[in-house]
Every structure is written in C-alpha cells, then in structure tokens.
Design a protein around this motif. Structure first.
Motif, PDB file in Angstrom:
ATOM      1  N   GLY A   1      47.461  25.518  31.230  1.00 38.29           N
ATOM      2  CA  GLY A   1      48.827  25.722  31.711  1.00 38.29           C
ATOM      3  C   GLY A   1      49.225  27.172  31.879  1.00 38.29           C
ATOM      4  N   SER A   2      48.407  28.117  31.475  1.00 38.08           N
ATOM      5  CA  SER A   2      48.746  29.531  31.595  1.00 38.08           C
ATOM      6  C   SER A   2      48.364  30.068  32.976  1.00 38.08           C
ATOM      7  CB  SER A   2      48.040  30.337  30.504  1.00 38.08           C
ATOM      8  OG  SER A   2      46.628  30.224  30.633  1.00 38.08           O
ATOM      9  N   PHE A   3      48.891  31.251  33.306  1.00 37.60           N
ATOM     10  CA  PHE A   3      48.644  31.887  34.591  1.00 37.60           C
ATOM     11  C   PHE A   3      48.084  33.290  34.372  1.00 37.60           C
ATOM     12  CE2 PHE A   3      51.796  28.678  35.450  1.00 37.60           C
ATOM     13  CZ  PHE A   3      51.459  28.187  36.716  1.00 37.60           C
ATOM     14  N   LEU A   4      47.184  33.679  35.236  1.00 38.43           N
ATOM     15  CA  LEU A   4      46.634  35.032  35.234  1.00 38.43           C
ATOM     16  C   LEU A   4      46.872  35.662  36.602  1.00 38.43           C
ATOM     17  CD1 LEU A   4      43.160  34.425  33.517  1.00 38.43           C
ATOM     18  CD2 LEU A   4      45.240  35.310  32.451  1.00 38.43           C
ATOM     19  N   LYS A   5      47.341  36.909  36.615  1.00 40.33           N
ATOM     20  CA  LYS A   5      47.576  37.620  37.868  1.00 40.33           C
ATOM     21  C   LYS A   5      46.725  38.878  37.907  1.00 40.33           C
ATOM     22  CE  LYS A   5      52.325  36.018  38.654  1.00 40.33           C
ATOM     23  NZ  LYS A   5      53.717  36.430  38.950  1.00 40.33           N
ATOM     24  N   ASP A   6      46.153  39.165  39.074  1.00 40.17           N
ATOM     25  CA  ASP A   6      45.382  40.388  39.235  1.00 40.17           C
ATOM     26  C   ASP A   6      45.414  40.817  40.696  1.00 40.17           C
ATOM     27  OD1 ASP A   6      43.770  38.510  40.436  1.00 40.17           O
ATOM     28  OD2 ASP A   6      41.955  39.010  39.325  1.00 40.17           O
ATOM     29  N   LYS A   7      44.789  41.959  40.972  1.00 40.52           N
ATOM     30  CA  LYS A   7      44.690  42.500  42.333  1.00 40.52           C
ATOM     31  C   LYS A   7      43.227  42.821  42.598  1.00 40.52           C
ATOM     32  CE  LYS A   7      47.459  45.549  44.089  1.00 40.52           C
ATOM     33  NZ  LYS A   7      47.891  44.839  45.310  1.00 40.52           N
ATOM     34  N   PRO A   8      42.464  41.867  43.156  1.00 38.71           N
ATOM     35  CA  PRO A   8      41.056  42.154  43.446  1.00 38.71           C
ATOM     36  C   PRO A   8      40.875  43.193  44.540  1.00 38.71           C
ATOM     37  CG  PRO A   8      41.710  40.030  44.352  1.00 38.71           C
ATOM     38  CD  PRO A   8      42.838  40.486  43.499  1.00 38.71           C
TER      39      PRO A   8
END
Length: 654
Positions: A350-357
């Motif tokens: 249920g968690s979210f991960l955000k990044d900028k590849p």
C-alpha cells in the motif's frame, strides 16, 4: 491493339508525378530530386482504411511499420527508426524522448492533407536525427478565393477490427484576402482480434482532436497564417510491446497522451527581386504523457506510473533566391526543448515510492542551413546542401544523476546530381552525411531494469555520424511512372547499451552499422481506367561492432495490385502484400516466417443536392491470415497482427 476512342482517351487519368517541398524546401518533382522520397496523399489515407497513418506510410517502398500499438505505430525507414528519424508536423519538429513512441498518433488521418517522406539523410535542412530520414505531416488548411466561399465537410467511418469508428467535421470560409478553417475528429476503438479470432489484450484506444487555422493577406507581397491544434488521447493500450525490458504479462497503457501545437508564419514574396520569398515561422508545442504499467505477475510492485512533459519553442527563418541558374535556399533555425519527468510506484503493502529516473533537462539547438539547385548545363542539375548546428544540453541534479551540461557542434551536408537523359528519363546520384545527437535518456537516465540490473546514461556520448550513398533511375511518362534506387548507409559511433558489470549497463559509442538496399516502384495505366501498380524493397544491415545483423532491418517485401475506375465514379482495387521471412537476426531475436496478405477496396463518388459524396469500403487481410510482424517491438512475446478488418466510410463535402 485497337485504337482508343475519344471517350476512352478522356477517361485516362494520366500518371501525375509526385511534387514534394520537404526534400529541398521548394517544390520539386520526385524524378528530379536526388535521394529517395515518398508521398501519401489525402485520398490514399481515406481509401486504405488503416487504423493509423503508419499503415499508409508502410506502402512506400523502404518504409516499414513497427507496431507499438494500433493508435501509434512507428516507422522504420531503410532500417533506421525512432530517434534516427525526424518527424515534423507542418515543418515543426516533434520532440519526445520515450521508449514507447506516440508521434504518429498526435494527428489523425482525417486532418492530414499529405505526408512527405525523405528516405535517408538526403536533405541538409533538418539537423540532428535525420540519419534515417524525415517524415513531414502536412495538415489541412485553407486558401484564398476570388469570391467569398463557405467550404466544409463531414465524415464517418466504422471498423470491424478493431471494432469502433471515427467522426470528423470541418468548416471553412475564404475571401480574396483571408481564410479560416476549423475541424474536430473523434476516434474510439476496442481491442483487435488476430487471424485466429483471439483478442489481443490492451490494444484499445480513444482520442479527440481539434484544429483552428486562418490566414490574412495584407497585400500581394505579405501574408500571415496562424494555426492551433490539440489532441487528447485516453486509455491507449500498448499490446505486449515496448522496448523497455519489463516482465512478460505486464500491461503498458498510455492513460493520457495530450498535445497542443501553435504556429505563426509570415511570408514575404516581393516582385522583381532576386529574393523570391522570405518566411518566418514561430512555433510552440506541448506534449504530456502519462503511461501506466500494471498487471505485474510477481514482485512487490503493483503499478508504476511514470510521466513526462515535453515543451518545445521553435523559430525558422527561410529565404529563397533566384540567381540566374541557381535556386538558393538559406535559413536559420532554433528550437528549445524542455523536459520534466517523474515516476511513482505503488507497492503491494500500500505504500508509494517516488523518484526521477531522468532529470529535468533542456536542449537548445541553433542551426544555419543552405540548399542550392544549380542548372549548370542543359539537362544537368547539381544540388548542394549544408548545415551547421550547435546543440547544448543542460540537466538538473537528481538522487542518481549529477547536474551538468554539454555542447556539440555538428554538421550535415550532401551533394546530389540529376541528369535528364531523355524527355521522361532521369538519373540521380547522391552523397550525404548527417548526424544524431544523443537523446536525453541516453545521456542521463538511471533506470532499474529489474533482477538487480541498472542501466545508466553516459554524458560523454558522441553524436552518431552517417555516410550515405544513393543512385537512382526514374521514368515519368503520361501513363507510366517507374523508379529504381540503390543505397548504402554507414553509421559510426552507434549508441547501444553496453554491459559494464553483471549488475550495470551503460550507454556507449561502441558500435557501427552498415545498411544496404534496393527499391523499385511502378505505376502503369495500361488502358483507359485500368491501372497496375506495385513496388518492392530489399535491405540488409549489420551491427559491425557486435558482429551480427541489426535488429530492425525489414525482410524483403513487395506489393502488387490492380485498380479500375469507371465513368460513373465507381472504382475498385485488389492487391497483395508479400513479406519474406527474416532469417538474418541478432542472436537473441527469433526468425520470422513468410506471409502474404490480400486487400480489396472499392468506392463510389457522386454529387447530390449540391454536396459531393464519397462512399468507401475496404477489406484488409481478406483471408484472415494469422501472422506476426518481425518489426514489432515486443517484450519476449509474439505480437499477432490484426485479422480480417472491414472499414466502411461516408464523406460529404461542399
């Protein structure tokens, strides 16, 4: 053979040679243009009834279709594709760096007047990325008329496979000094069925497009044109395709693919001057893409949602001069492409991960170009062109990529010769060189491929450089047209993903490519109302560094057909498309098998109550053949192409 009657002579349509503007910046017949070109007209797009414009482009010898999706397949021109092919809309470059392409879905066929294709780096007008060629999509506009006139039309079509249809409406008004035209097109299609009747999951699409354009003639010498267009695409499925190495079974869907394009163009055409025309164009383009990747068969991730916004501002100042035996085109072009992107992952907990590849990046390009047609002797024309570009790229720092910048100064040039040996015969030859600047992903990406493997960009990449050779023979008669060409394309500093360690791959200039080929096409009206047409293309390509065949080299393919046009406005045609098996493949790519398709078309044009009506019926893959294209960008699956498809259309205009 019996002599034709006056009525039969009057029914002859005569072979009209294609005239292109894209190749040299000025109108020129195909037979007098060094280098391979192709043209798709409005009637071709309507009669062929394909689900994308690329299906019509693939009828040009040397141009093939790479199936990303029915909505927006990509083109392969003589073995080169994606960033090695420049795509223009009304002369404005479509800038978009992505592994899942969408350039050819931005403009529906109903809004296109014609498409011009340059096969290879045969023109120095277009800068980075033209090593494989140029595709210029020219949209419908208006014209000045001697008296005020209203013009408009509507069209509706229905397709059995993929099930769905389209609706388009246009309206325009013109006077001696102004014109305006607006249009709207809506399309909606379900998943398609293959030749065995099985549904190809996640191949649906829907979009709506609109355009508004107008022009004002200030005087006999000055006129200004403005245009605006927008497209919104939703839930565009990518059926088992995409070059990103994702698990088999994962769905890729463009939940949103929107574009906006604006352009202002002013032209000055003085009389009694060496300057024939001077035009200045300003353009703005914004493309918003939001893919969704889901249905993962295993692992902690349930959904990945990357996004990217691409904003391009451009300007082009072009001038044509008549200098005796010289027709000279010179100009300056500048564009600024700004890309922002990000990515969100949803995990099973249920968690979210955000990044900028990929970092926020800006690319600037400033180029100066020149083309000269020199009629230096009777029946001889020398064409010389050159271009110099400065390309600079700046990026912001992310967690995985350092900020930085780079500057490249690159050049392109060509030398072409045409000899009109007889009234209808001409010979052409061309030597050219072009380049491709590394794209944003190749320079700066940092992407987790899965399985503990990471792929990164390389800020020290050199531009790819090509040397191109072509020779051709052309015949342009009243009832017969024929073309034959041989070509070779040598590309150095080819950019590929090279392994650094078992857990790391990096983009690098580690290879070179050699591509050879031959093409032929003919069109013959052998008697009044009857026409034979056909073409064939052969290519071979090799990755010299890897010592194996190139991936996207099309197998030998040919098209042959017959068409009849009757006096009452009815016409019909039948054709076969044959594609040989491809056995010259890289080590990790499966061979493909021979297949032949049969298509049938008919139509009827008539006038009633002041309206012009065009009815059309198209049956593609008439025998419902089950086949897979070797050129599909699949992820470890055989992507089956559509089975039999029936398209009916009705267009009304006034």
């Amino acid at each position: 053979m019996a002599e034709e009657s006056p009525d039969e002579v009057g029914r002859r349509t005569y072979h009209l040679e294609d005239i292109t503007v894209t190749a040299r910046g000025v109108p020129a017949p195909a037979s007098l243009t060094p280098g391979g070109i192709g043209v798709v007209k409005e009637d071709d797009l309507r009669e062929q009834g394909g689900s994308s414009v690329v299906e019509s482009l693939a009828r040009i010898p040397g141009v093939s279709r790479s199936n990303d999706s029915p909505w927006s397949a990509d083109v392969i021109i003589r073995g080169m594709t994606r960033d090695s092919v420049v795509v223009l809309v009304d002369g404005m470059r479509v800038n978009m760096t992505t592994d899942i392409n969408g350039r050819f879905g931005l403009v529906p066929a109903q809004q296109i007047e014609r498409i011009e294709v340059l096969k290879g780096p045969i023109s120095a007008l277009y800068g980075s990325g033209s090593v494989g060629g140029v595709v210029n999509i020219i949209t419908k506009g208006g014209s000045f008329t001697d008296t005020p006139q209203w013009r408009g039309g509507a069209g509706i079509s229905g397709t059995s496979n993929p099930a769905g249809g389209s609706l388009s409406v246009s309206l325009g008004y013109s006077t001696p000094s102004s014109w305006v035209r607006g249009s709207v097109t809506s399309r909606d299609h379900d998943d398609y069925l293959d030749g065995d009747g099985d549904r190809v999951e996640n191949s649906q699409y829907a979009d709506i497009s609109g355009s508004l354009a107008g022009a004002l003639k200030w005087s006999d010498e000055h006129q200004t044109a403005l245009s605006f267009s927008a497209t919104q695409a939703r839930d565009v499925g990518i059926p088992g395709t995409g070059t990103a190495p994702l698990p088999v079974g994962a769905y890729v869907t463009l939940t949103r693919n929107d574009s906006k394009r604006m352009e202002v163009r002013h032209s000055f055409t003085p009389s009694g001057s060496l300057l024939l025309e001077s035009s200045l164009r300003f353009g703005y383009q914004f493309i918003e893409r939001k893919p969704r990747i889901d249905h993962f068969p295993s692992g902690p991730v349930t959904r990945i949602e990357p996004w990217a916004d691409h904003e391009t501002v451009s300007a082009d100042w072009r001038n044509r001069f008549g200098l005796g035996d010289h027709l000279l085109t010179v100009g300056l072009e500048a564009w600024n492409w700004h890309m922002t992107s990000g990515r969100e992952k949803k995990l099973k907990n249920g968690s979210f991960l955000k990044d900028k590849p990929t970092p926020t990046t800006t690319q600037h390009s400033l180029g100066a170009y020149m083309e000269d047609d020199w009629s230096f002797a009777p029946k001889w024309v020398l064409n010389v062109g050159g271009r110099v570009d400065q390309v600079s790229i700046d990026n912001d720092e992310t967690a995985t990529v350092q900020s930085g910048s780079r500057d490249d100064v690159s050049w392109a040039g060509h030398l072409g010769l045409t000899h009109a040996i007889f009234e209808s015969w001409s010979l052409t030859g061309l030597v050219a060189s072009s380049y491709r600047t590394p794209n944003i992903l190749e320079l700066f990406k940092n992407i987790n491929l899965g399985g503990g493997v990471t792929e990164i960009g390389n800020a020290d990449l050199e531009p790819e450089r090509s040397i191109f050779l072509e020779t051709g023979a052309h015949y342009a008669g009243r009832t017969l047209g024929a073309d034959f060409s041989l070509y070779a394309n040598f590309v150095d500093d080819l950019i590929v993903s090279a392994p650094v360690s078992p857990t790391l791959c990096q983009m690098d200039n580690v290879s070179s490519a050699e591509i050879y080929g031959a093409e032929a096409a003919a069109q013959w009206e052998f008697m009044a109302g009857w026409e034979l047409f056909g073409n064939a293309a052969y290519a071979r390509g090799r990755d010299v560094g890897a010592g194996e065949p190139l991936r996207f080299i099309p197998p030998f393919n040919a098209l042959a057909g017959l068409r009849q046009t009757l006096e009452n406005g009815f016409w019909w045609s039948g054709e076969t498309v044959m594609v040989a098996g491809q056995h010259e493949t890289p080590e990790d790519v499966e061979h493909s098998n021979f297949h032949a398709l049969f298509n049938a078309r008919c139509g009827f044009g008539f006038e009633a109550s002041g309206f012009k009506h065009d009815l059309g019926l198209t049956i593609n893959n008439l025998l419902d053949r089950q086949y897979a294209s070797y050129l599909a960008t699949s992820r470890g699956v055989d992507l089956m192409e559509p089975g039999i498809s029936v398209v009916g259309s009705w267009n009304v205009s006034f």
